[in-house]
Design an enzyme around this catalytic site. Structure first.
Site, PDB file in Angstrom:
ATOM      1  CG  HIS A 186      24.507  19.674   8.645  1.00  0.00           C
ATOM      2  ND1 HIS A 186      24.768  20.196  10.220  1.00  0.00           N
ATOM      3  CD2 HIS A 186      24.491  18.469   8.845  1.00  0.00           C
ATOM      4  CE1 HIS A 186      25.008  19.171  10.685  1.00  0.00           C
ATOM      5  NE2 HIS A 186      25.076  18.104  10.053  1.00  0.00           N
ATOM      6  NE  ARG A 293      25.514  20.751  14.257  1.00  0.00           N
ATOM      7  CZ  ARG A 293      24.329  20.985  14.824  1.00  0.00           C
ATOM      8  NH1 ARG A 293      23.930  22.172  15.193  1.00  0.00           N
ATOM      9  NH2 ARG A 293      23.346  19.747  15.000  1.00  0.00           N
ATOM     10  NE  ARG A 329      29.865  17.981  16.651  1.00  0.00           N
ATOM     11  CZ  ARG A 329      28.723  17.935  15.855  1.00  0.00           C
ATOM     12  NH1 ARG A 329      27.651  17.348  16.419  1.00  0.00           N
ATOM     13  NH2 ARG A 329      28.363  18.676  14.941  1.00  0.00           N
ATOM     14  CD  GLU A 428      26.875  11.833  17.187  1.00  0.00           C
ATOM     15  OE1 GLU A 428      25.936  12.569  16.579  1.00  0.00           O
ATOM     16  OE2 GLU A 428      27.995  12.331  16.900  1.00  0.00           O
ATOM     17  CG  ASN A 451      19.762  16.056  15.034  1.00  0.00           C
ATOM     18  OD1 ASN A 451      18.849  15.906  15.638  1.00  0.00           O
ATOM     19  ND2 ASN A 451      20.713  17.025  14.887  1.00  0.00           N
ATOM     20  CG  ASP A 452      24.290  11.648  13.207  1.00  0.00           C
ATOM     21  OD1 ASP A 452      24.116  11.058  12.293  1.00  0.00           O
ATOM     22  OD2 ASP A 452      25.284  12.346  13.440  1.00  0.00           O
ATOM     23  NE  ARG A 462      21.459  14.397  10.404  1.00  0.00           N
ATOM     24  CZ  ARG A 462      22.474  15.031  11.455  1.00  0.00           C
ATOM     25  NH1 ARG A 462      22.955  14.085  12.012  1.00  0.00           N
ATOM     26  NH2 ARG A 462      22.528  16.028  11.329  1.00  0.00           N
ATOM     27  CB  CYS A 499      23.312  19.082  21.475  1.00  0.00           C
ATOM     28  SG  CYS A 499      24.448  17.432  21.009  1.00  0.00           S
TER      29      CYS A 499
HETATM   30  C1  PEP Z   1      23.349  14.905  16.268  1.00  0.00           C
HETATM   31  O1  PEP Z   1      23.477  13.865  15.676  1.00  0.00           O
HETATM   32  O2  PEP Z   1      22.137  14.918  17.195  1.00  0.00           O
HETATM   33  C2  PEP Z   1      24.090  16.190  16.515  1.00  0.00           C
HETATM   34  C3  PEP Z   1      23.548  17.217  17.373  1.00  0.00           C
HETATM   35  O3  PEP Z   1      25.045  16.157  15.721  1.00  0.00           O
HETATM   36  P1  PEP Z   1      24.788  16.606  14.015  1.00  0.00           P
HETATM   37  O4  PEP Z   1      23.427  17.173  13.908  1.00  0.00           O
HETATM   38  O5  PEP Z   1      26.014  17.884  14.091  1.00  0.00           O
HETATM   39  O6  PEP Z   1      25.232  15.406  13.328  1.00  0.00           O
HETATM   40 MG    MG Z   2      25.477  14.117  14.729  1.00  0.00          MG
END
Ligand code: PEP
Ligand code: MG
Length: 568
Positions: A186, A293, A329, A428, A451-452, A462, A499
């Site tokens: 993050h 977010r 979200r 995700e 990402n997840d 990650r 996203c």
């Molecule tokens: C993701 O997981 O791709 C996502 C956009 O959510 P975050 O990065 O906030 O977990």
């Molecule tokens: Mg995520």
């Protein structure tokens, strides 16, 4: 030194090193009566500062009776003579320094409360931990937010938490170099959102750098130079200026719609964390928000935001969007997102644990408050609601039923909201991707969170820089999942966006376009680059790229092929 470039751009500036003081046992013993006396005084001062802080929170915000009751309990605990006596005794008779004495006494009290039979008293353990943290924070110095940086500062640290980065005044910060972290941590996401070049996951001992050392940081290549020579300075000054020039020329695309040469319109939207990010969205030609977010609204504070506070936050975002869609979200805490006042259990595998929708369905009180606040704000703009971390259909049904309850409560109280608000889910978790055909029947839209999705599909944390080379969105397994989700969305006539960070990767643009993706949501600063690819490509070419890639069996081949395409 080499790290992972996570936010592009070249910066040349001076180091500011942040050594975070973790509250941990130090083992340091006090030497004489004067030190003991000073230790007790410091402890008393930390207590009185803590009481003042909690009093200020209590008086400031529009709090519910329950919130006020919690804060009053905390004030009472802070003044509890038993806690003070325990700490003072450790300082006086065991010569412990105040930090260690507080840590040990608070641990004993937390355990004591946790072992009580009465449920109410058991729950007070969290308050004891909370006041302990507050005392320690006051003992060990203030948060990062109080730092005033010199112009052209490059922040060097082990890692920064999301709340560190939001409390920090970054107006004079031109770069971040972090020892830890990864592309989708993050810290990286926030640096990118603010358009500040950043390198994370540097393998060497970065924090031995001295304040005011000259630093060159290349946020694209992931390079950090400490006290570079004249030649390097010259080379990177030229590179920096060229990068700025390219960024400016891309900005000229701001008002050009993202349409391929054969007429396919693509929506380019932004990932944001609050209404103040809209300036960057519109500056870069964003057409809406694919991911708001909401976690940051819950961070950097001492208690959960009330429904009214949340309402104001969402309303501001709805108004600033000027009629453009905003996907809000619901809270996605857990994993690496931690709230100091919400005592989440320590878990062996936080990313596989109690997080996001799982918490919301368990703590309906928190969830319904957020949903009511979003619904109330929905009359001020085009808000949509998105649930994160969905792994099965039951979670969607439960979330929707709580949403229906929130709507009913508002209706009963004659409070207006958009009854037809669109509801979607993040895709995700692999189980959600594989069952996209089933889940599509329950919602209005999907947003693919690569990402997840990538970390769960590949079993690669990650956040772990040691295995970042395995974190690979171009792995054929990940690509098949993404392609399946897009295909099922089209089949069931629901909107599919993306996203996750992959949406902002220029290497992925044609491939995703070829899969049929029509909404790409990313940090605002990345939009111009992606737009320049789209306006110079055709759907026909994108389809061919997709057809070729899906036949390939390794990401090495895929990446080599995609690099060839983009280089022309
Ligand atoms: C993701 O997981 O791709 C996502 C956009 O959510 P975050 O990065 O906030 O977990
Ligand atoms: Mg995520």
């Amino acid at each position: 030194m080499k790290g992972i470039g996570v936010s592009p751009g070249i910066s040349i500036g001076k180091a500011f090193v942040i050594q975070k003081k973790e509250a941990a046992l130090t083992g340091i013993l006090l030497n004489d009566p004067a030190e003991i006396q000073a230790g007790i005084e410091r402890f008393d001062m930390a207590i009185s500062d803590a009481i003042n802080e909690v009093e200020a929170i209590k008086n400031n915000a529009s709090l519910s009776d329950d919130d006020i009751a919690i804060l009053e309990t905390q004030i009472e605990l802070l003044g509890d003579p038993e806690i003070r006596e325990g700490v003072v005794e450790k300082i006086e008779t065991e010569y412990k320094n105040p930090n260690d004495a507080v840590l040990e006494v608070i641990a004993v009290f937390v355990q004591l409360f946790e072992s009580m039979d009465d449920e109410y008293m058991r729950a007070r353990a969290a308050d004891v931990q909370d006041i302990g943290n507050r005392i320690l924070k006051n003992l060990n110095g203030q948060t990062l937010g109080n730092n005033k940086f010199e112009p052209d500062t490059i922040i060097i640290a082990e890692d920064l938490s999301p709340s560190d980065t939001i409390t920090m005044d970054v107006s004079r910060v031109i770069g971040f170099a972090m020892q830890m972290g990864s592309k989708t941590s993050h810290t990286a996401i926030i640096a990118k959102a603010k358009g500040i070049p950043a390198v994370v996951g540097c393998s060497v001992d970065l924090i031995s750098v001295k304040n005011n050392d000259v630093i060159i940081l290349d946020g694209l290549k992931g390079e950090v130079f400490i006290n570079p020579n004249q030649e390097q300075l010259k080379e990177y000054t030229i590179k920096r200026d060229a990068f700025k020039q390219r960024a400016n020329s891309l900005k000229a695309l701001r008002d050009v719609p993202a349409i391929t040469t054969d007429g396919v319109q693509v929506m380019l939207s932004a990932n944001i964390s609050g209404a103040e990010d809209f300036e960057g969205v519109f500056d870069n030609g964003g057409e809406g928000v694919g991911l708001l977010r909401t976690e940051l609204l819950f961070m950097n504070r001492d208690a959960f935001p009330t429904e009214d506070e949340q309402f104001e936050f969402y309303k501001k975002a709805a108004l600033r969007a000027k009629g453009k869609p905003v996907i809000v979200r619901t809270i996605d805490i857990g994993g690496d997102k931690y709230l100091p006042y919400f005592n989440l259990p320590t878990e062996l595998n936080p990313f596989l644990g109690y997080r996001a929708i799982r918490i919301c369905l368990d703590r309906k009180d928190l969830f319904i408050t957020q949903l009511k606040a979003i619904l109330r704000a929905s009359v001020f703009g085009d808000l949509k609601i998105m649930f994160p971390m969905i792994s099965n259909i039951q979670e969607i049904r439960s979330a929707k039923s709580i949403l229906a309850e929130a709507k009913a409560e508002l209706s009963q109280n004659n409070i207006s909201f958009n009854a037809a608000i669109k509801t979607g889910i993040m895709i995700e978790v692999p189980s959600a991707a594989i069952t996209a055909d089933l889940l599509a029947k329950e919602v209005d839209f999907f947003s693919i969170g690569t990402n997840d999705l990538c970390q769960y599909t590949l079993a690669v944390d990650r956040m772990n820089e040691k295995i970042s080379h395995l974190y690979d969105p171009f792995n054929p397994g990940v690509l098949r999942l993404i392609s399946f989700v897009i295909e099922q969305g089209q089949k069931h006539n629901i909107h599919v966006g993306m996203c996750g960070e992959m949406a902002s990767d220029p290497l992925a643009t044609l491939l995703l376009l070829g899969m049929g993706l029509r909404e790409f949501s990313m940090s605002a600063a990345a939009i111009p680059e992606i737009k320049s690819i789209i306006v110079n490509s055709s759907k026909l070419k994108a389809k061919q790229v997709y057809k070729n890639v899906i036949e390939m069996d390794s990401s090495e081949d895929i990446l080599e092929y995609l690099k060839g395409i983009i280089q022309g």
